[in-house]
Design a protein around this motif. Structure first.
Motif, PDB file in Angstrom:
ATOM      1  N   THR A   2      55.143  35.110  29.294  1.00 10.18           N
ATOM      2  CA  THR A   2      55.190  36.281  28.425  1.00 10.18           C
ATOM      3  C   THR A   2      55.758  35.811  27.091  1.00 10.18           C
ATOM      4  O   THR A   2      56.105  34.645  26.927  1.00 10.18           O
ATOM      5  CB  THR A   2      56.090  37.387  29.015  1.00 10.18           C
ATOM      6  N   LEU A  27      48.969  42.485  39.404  1.00  8.00           N
ATOM      7  CA  LEU A  27      49.124  42.199  37.974  1.00  8.00           C
ATOM      8  C   LEU A  27      47.782  41.898  37.320  1.00  8.00           C
ATOM      9  O   LEU A  27      47.503  42.323  36.208  1.00  8.00           O
ATOM     10  CB  LEU A  27      50.081  41.020  37.774  1.00  8.00           C
ATOM     11  N   GLN A  30      45.732  45.174  36.593  1.00  6.83           N
ATOM     12  CA  GLN A  30      46.237  46.182  35.654  1.00  6.83           C
ATOM     13  C   GLN A  30      45.618  46.010  34.267  1.00  6.83           C
ATOM     14  O   GLN A  30      45.825  45.000  33.597  1.00  6.83           O
ATOM     15  CB  GLN A  30      47.764  46.108  35.574  1.00  6.83           C
ATOM     16  N   SER A  31      44.871  47.015  33.844  1.00  5.45           N
ATOM     17  CA  SER A  31      44.116  46.936  32.592  1.00  5.45           C
ATOM     18  C   SER A  31      45.005  47.001  31.353  1.00  5.45           C
ATOM     19  O   SER A  31      44.603  46.560  30.273  1.00  5.45           O
ATOM     20  CB  SER A  31      43.074  48.052  32.542  1.00  5.45           C
ATOM     21  N   GLU A  32      46.225  47.565  31.495  1.00  5.28           N
ATOM     22  CA  GLU A  32      47.093  47.677  30.310  1.00  5.28           C
ATOM     23  C   GLU A  32      47.776  46.352  29.965  1.00  5.28           C
ATOM     24  O   GLU A  32      48.379  46.215  28.906  1.00  5.28           O
ATOM     25  CB  GLU A  32      48.161  48.761  30.525  1.00  5.28           C
ATOM     26  N   ILE A  33      47.678  45.364  30.850  1.00  4.36           N
ATOM     27  CA  ILE A  33      48.275  44.055  30.593  1.00  4.36           C
ATOM     28  C   ILE A  33      47.189  43.085  30.130  1.00  4.36           C
ATOM     29  O   ILE A  33      46.185  42.886  30.827  1.00  4.36           O
ATOM     30  CB  ILE A  33      48.955  43.492  31.860  1.00  4.36           C
ATOM     31  N   ILE A  34      47.364  42.493  28.957  1.00  4.67           N
ATOM     32  CA  ILE A  34      46.421  41.499  28.452  1.00  4.67           C
ATOM     33  C   ILE A  34      46.687  40.162  29.153  1.00  4.67           C
ATOM     34  O   ILE A  34      47.822  39.716  29.238  1.00  4.67           O
ATOM     35  CB  ILE A  34      46.556  41.331  26.930  1.00  4.67           C
ATOM     36  N   LYS A  35      45.624  39.548  29.658  1.00  6.67           N
ATOM     37  CA  LYS A  35      45.745  38.223  30.273  1.00  6.67           C
ATOM     38  C   LYS A  35      45.011  37.202  29.405  1.00  6.67           C
ATOM     39  O   LYS A  35      43.922  37.485  28.893  1.00  6.67           O
ATOM     40  CB  LYS A  35      45.156  38.182  31.683  1.00  6.67           C
ATOM     41  N   ASN A  63      40.924  43.017  31.436  1.00  5.89           N
ATOM     42  CA  ASN A  63      41.527  42.823  30.108  1.00  5.89           C
ATOM     43  C   ASN A  63      41.887  41.348  29.887  1.00  5.89           C
ATOM     44  O   ASN A  63      43.006  41.004  29.530  1.00  5.89           O
ATOM     45  CB  ASN A  63      42.768  43.706  29.950  1.00  5.89           C
TER      46      ASN A  63
END
Length: 374
Positions: A2, A27, A30-35, A63
């Motif tokens: 991070t 993790l 989850q679409s709200e977390i950019i990977k 994402n």
């Protein structure tokens, strides 16, 4: 990684750990977390092989941005195959030292250098992402899935800034000239590849060649598989995946090596080192071509006497006890003899892979012998 912290998970130790695997998969979904990843297809396969122990049949990631794809979109001439070291240098103007990458990652505990490398390898992607993403008007993240065989979702991607209408107009007007340019470039490449082998071997006038009988090479990223096959024949072959053109030529000059390449641009520049342009695009045919031109012998006594991973020619026999904690228990039980590279600490044993490789070498040399008789 991070922006505040880097977390390092020991995937080998966590193999089959349900709590960790469920957290990881959640993790990823989850679409709200950019990977952010780099050339992530290979990582997906490695992750999936670890997750199989927990009866996981599918990995889904939403994402997601692949830095290699973003970079290649901004630099169309690269078309894949570029290493993270090069991207870091181009985007961040920093050097990413990759030497630790060749160390033994199966040994435990990991060294401080390995932990630092792993952390930096992940964290640098965030800094690259921050630099690259503003250059896209509408960055399009990917949603990908992998079932152990097929990767779905890698077909899309982002386009650089500019309206879609403008891009379509420009695309139509440039399509024919771009196609013609590609055809001319391909024709020029094929003309070089079709030259007789002697004409594809450049030797600058003031360059010192390796002594007769000593075969020492350096290969570029296009011939990585051939490098390992040459090492299997105990041929001194330098190969570092992220080396650029200048670095490889410097190695050839410093260590009196012949550069083996499939890169026509390097060949046309007539580098200041001996250079051989390999014509085939098939790895086994490439090996055959090199063996014939440089008259490389095969000896069962020295086959596999060199580390295929780091090129070190010092390999020692080790006991089963020395493999405990490094190799899987079933591997240790099934084999009686083990060898270890004295440099990178890679462990080897006789098995199906080495048997198949030895047969491939034997068959190839028999074909070469028969062709010489004709």
């Amino acid at each position: 990684a991070t922006r505040e912290k880097v977390y390092i998970f020991d995937i080998i130790a966590l193999r089959g750990d349900a709590s960790f695997l469920n957290l990881f998969l959640e993790l990823m979904k989850q679409s709200e977390i950019i990977k952010v990843g780099f050339a992530f297809a290979g990582d997906l396969k490695q992750i999936f092989s670890t997750l199989k122990g927990a009866d996981i049949n599918m990995i889904e990631i939403s994402n997601f941005f692949d830095v290699e794809r973003l970079y290649s979109t901004l630099h169309p001439g690269t078309k894949g195959g570029i290493g993270l070291k090069t991207v870091v240098k181009e985007i961040l103007s920093k050097e990413l030292l990759k030497k630790v990458r060749m160390s033994n990652w199966e040994a435990r505990p990991l060294s401080e250098a390995q932990l630092h490398y792993a952390a930096l390898d992940a964290f640098c992607l965030l800094e690259i992402y921050d630099k690259i993403i503003p250059q896209f008007e509408e960055p399009s993240p990917l949603t990908i899935s992998f079932d152990g065989t097929h990767i779905k979702g890698f077909g899309g991607g982002s386009s650089p800034g500019g309206s879609e209408t403008k891009r379509k107009k420009k695309g139509k007007s440039r399509a024919s000239s771009k196609k013609a340019g590609s055809q001319r470039k391909e024709s020029a490449k094929q003309a070089l590849f079709s030259l007789p082998s002697n004409d594809r071997y450049l030797i600058p006038g003031d360059i010192v060649l390796p002594p007769p009988g000593k075969k020492t090479f350096a290969v570029d990223h296009m011939l990585g598989r051939v490098a390992k096959m040459l090492r299997g024949l105990n041929v001194d072959t330098h190969y570092q995946e992220d080396s650029n053109e200048r670095e490889i030529i410097e190695v050839c000059q410093r260590e009196t090596r012949v550069l083996l390449t499939r890169n026509c641009d390097i060949f046309r520049k007539r580098p200041d080192c001996p250079c051989f342009l390999v014509s085939s695009n098939d790895s086994l045919k490439q090996l055959k071509e090199i063996i014939i031109f440089f008259d490389i012998p095969m000896s069962t006594d020295t086959m596999f006497a060199r580390c295929s991973k780091c090129n070190c020619d010092s390999i020692s026999s080790i006991s089963k006890e020395q493999c405990i904690g490094v190799l899987r228990e079933d591997t240790i039980k099934m084999r009686d003899q083990f060898w270890q590279c004295n440099d990178c600490k890679q462990i080897y044993w006789k098995g199906k892979i080495s048997e198949n490789a030895a047969k491939t070498y034997q068959d190839l040399y028999e074909v070469i012998a028969e062709e010489k008789k004709k």
